[in-house]
Design a protein around this motif. Sequence first.
Motif, PDB file in Angstrom:
ATOM      1  N   VAL A 165       0.672  -1.221   0.136  1.00  0.00           N
ATOM      2  CA  VAL A 165       0.278  -0.064  -0.388  1.00  0.00           C
ATOM      3  C   VAL A 165       0.500   1.234   0.194  1.00  0.00           C
ATOM      4  O   VAL A 165       1.473   1.837   1.013  1.00  0.00           O
ATOM      5  CB  VAL A 165      -0.986  -0.132   1.037  1.00  0.00           C
ATOM      6  CG1 VAL A 165      -0.048   0.187   2.363  1.00  0.00           C
ATOM      7  CG2 VAL A 165      -1.631   0.850   1.092  1.00  0.00           C
ATOM      8  N   LEU A 166       0.742   2.521  -0.709  1.00  0.00           N
ATOM      9  CA  LEU A 166       1.295   3.316  -1.175  1.00  0.00           C
ATOM     10  C   LEU A 166      -0.009   4.656  -0.558  1.00  0.00           C
ATOM     11  O   LEU A 166      -0.343   4.439  -0.997  1.00  0.00           O
ATOM     12  CB  LEU A 166       1.432   4.355  -2.259  1.00  0.00           C
ATOM     13  CG  LEU A 166       3.048   3.496  -3.340  1.00  0.00           C
ATOM     14  CD1 LEU A 166       2.634   1.692  -3.535  1.00  0.00           C
ATOM     15  CD2 LEU A 166       2.989   3.351  -4.118  1.00  0.00           C
ATOM     16  N   LEU A 167       1.177   5.038   1.156  1.00  0.00           N
ATOM     17  CA  LEU A 167       0.424   5.612   2.184  1.00  0.00           C
ATOM     18  C   LEU A 167       0.869   7.485   2.103  1.00  0.00           C
ATOM     19  O   LEU A 167       2.056   7.810   2.094  1.00  0.00           O
ATOM     20  CB  LEU A 167       0.448   4.710   3.529  1.00  0.00           C
ATOM     21  CG  LEU A 167      -1.018   4.217   3.557  1.00  0.00           C
ATOM     22  CD1 LEU A 167      -0.436   3.545   4.577  1.00  0.00           C
ATOM     23  CD2 LEU A 167      -2.422   4.607   3.842  1.00  0.00           C
ATOM     24  N   ASP A 168      -0.411   8.069   1.084  1.00  0.00           N
ATOM     25  CA  ASP A 168      -0.138   9.639   2.030  1.00  0.00           C
ATOM     26  C   ASP A 168       0.068  10.060   3.276  1.00  0.00           C
ATOM     27  O   ASP A 168      -0.289   9.430   3.887  1.00  0.00           O
ATOM     28  CB  ASP A 168      -1.070  10.595   1.079  1.00  0.00           C
ATOM     29  CG  ASP A 168      -0.386  11.941   1.021  1.00  0.00           C
ATOM     30  OD1 ASP A 168       0.890  12.292   1.895  1.00  0.00           O
ATOM     31  OD2 ASP A 168      -1.176  12.724   1.287  1.00  0.00           O
ATOM     32  N   ILE A 169       1.156  10.472   3.852  1.00  0.00           N
ATOM     33  CA  ILE A 169       1.490  10.656   4.940  1.00  0.00           C
ATOM     34  C   ILE A 169       0.230  12.018   5.867  1.00  0.00           C
ATOM     35  O   ILE A 169       0.009  11.498   7.120  1.00  0.00           O
ATOM     36  CB  ILE A 169       2.654  11.135   5.819  1.00  0.00           C
ATOM     37  CG1 ILE A 169       3.489  10.397   5.571  1.00  0.00           C
ATOM     38  CG2 ILE A 169       2.636  11.911   7.374  1.00  0.00           C
ATOM     39  CD1 ILE A 169       5.271  10.392   5.850  1.00  0.00           C
ATOM     40  N   ARG A 170       0.264  12.798   5.179  1.00  0.00           N
ATOM     41  CA  ARG A 170      -0.556  13.744   5.435  1.00  0.00           C
ATOM     42  C   ARG A 170      -1.514  13.535   4.314  1.00  0.00           C
ATOM     43  O   ARG A 170      -2.080  14.309   3.070  1.00  0.00           O
ATOM     44  CB  ARG A 170      -0.080  15.289   5.104  1.00  0.00           C
ATOM     45  CG  ARG A 170       1.437  15.535   5.830  1.00  0.00           C
ATOM     46  CD  ARG A 170       2.005  16.856   5.832  1.00  0.00           C
ATOM     47  NE  ARG A 170       1.467  18.577   6.041  1.00  0.00           N
ATOM     48  CZ  ARG A 170       1.493  19.598   7.071  1.00  0.00           C
ATOM     49  NH1 ARG A 170       3.150  19.242   6.388  1.00  0.00           N
ATOM     50  NH2 ARG A 170       0.922  20.030   7.207  1.00  0.00           N
TER      51      ARG A 170
END
Length: 217
Positions: free
Chosen positions: A51-56
């Motif tokens: 999973v590629l997760l944006d932090i903000r």
Amino acid sequence: MIRVVLVDDQELVRSGFAMILNAQPDIAVVGEAGDGTEAIAAVRALDPDVVLLDIRMPGLDGIEAAKAVCGETRTRAIMLTTFDQDDYVYDALYAGASGFLGKDVRRDDLVHAVRVVAAGEALLAPGITRRLISDIARHRPREGTTPSDRLSVLTERERETLRLLGRGLSNAEIAAAMVVSEHTVKTHVSNVLAKLGIRDRVQAVIAAYETRLIEPS
């Protein structure tokens, strides 16, 4: 086939990454989400490899989503951000993330990152160095354990393997340093990860500094 879920609150970012990844013969984007809550649901429903997760993100952010994903599923997380700030890196690594990339990552580096993390390895963007990890480990160690407690479960060979992992050596370099085969090194690495309850080499580097097996310079 490597199955990927993309999570970012900006649809254009998701679309761009999806186009790059779906163009690869061995990668398929199987789902998308716009926030952390949707991300957790998508991972549970789709069981992706990565999973590629944006932090903000609004609502539940990527760090909190990563804690749930990495703690409850087999899916490995790569964190995406426009910032290379220490606290984000620290929080992402301790959430269990296996990778950390800027949103301006090059096409080839993005694809490489997905393949590496899916294979069970870990990586950090070039600008995020081992020095940063040592600083994090020195200033914010985990609570509830002492160095001797954590390392007592390892054999002497496994301690040496952890020490070399902490210095950033590859399996081939560790094999040469210890005068053993790469197969033996892989066994030692697997044992270290299992005994210390950590997911990958990034976590092993942190553990090496936390336990003072390697002292920050």
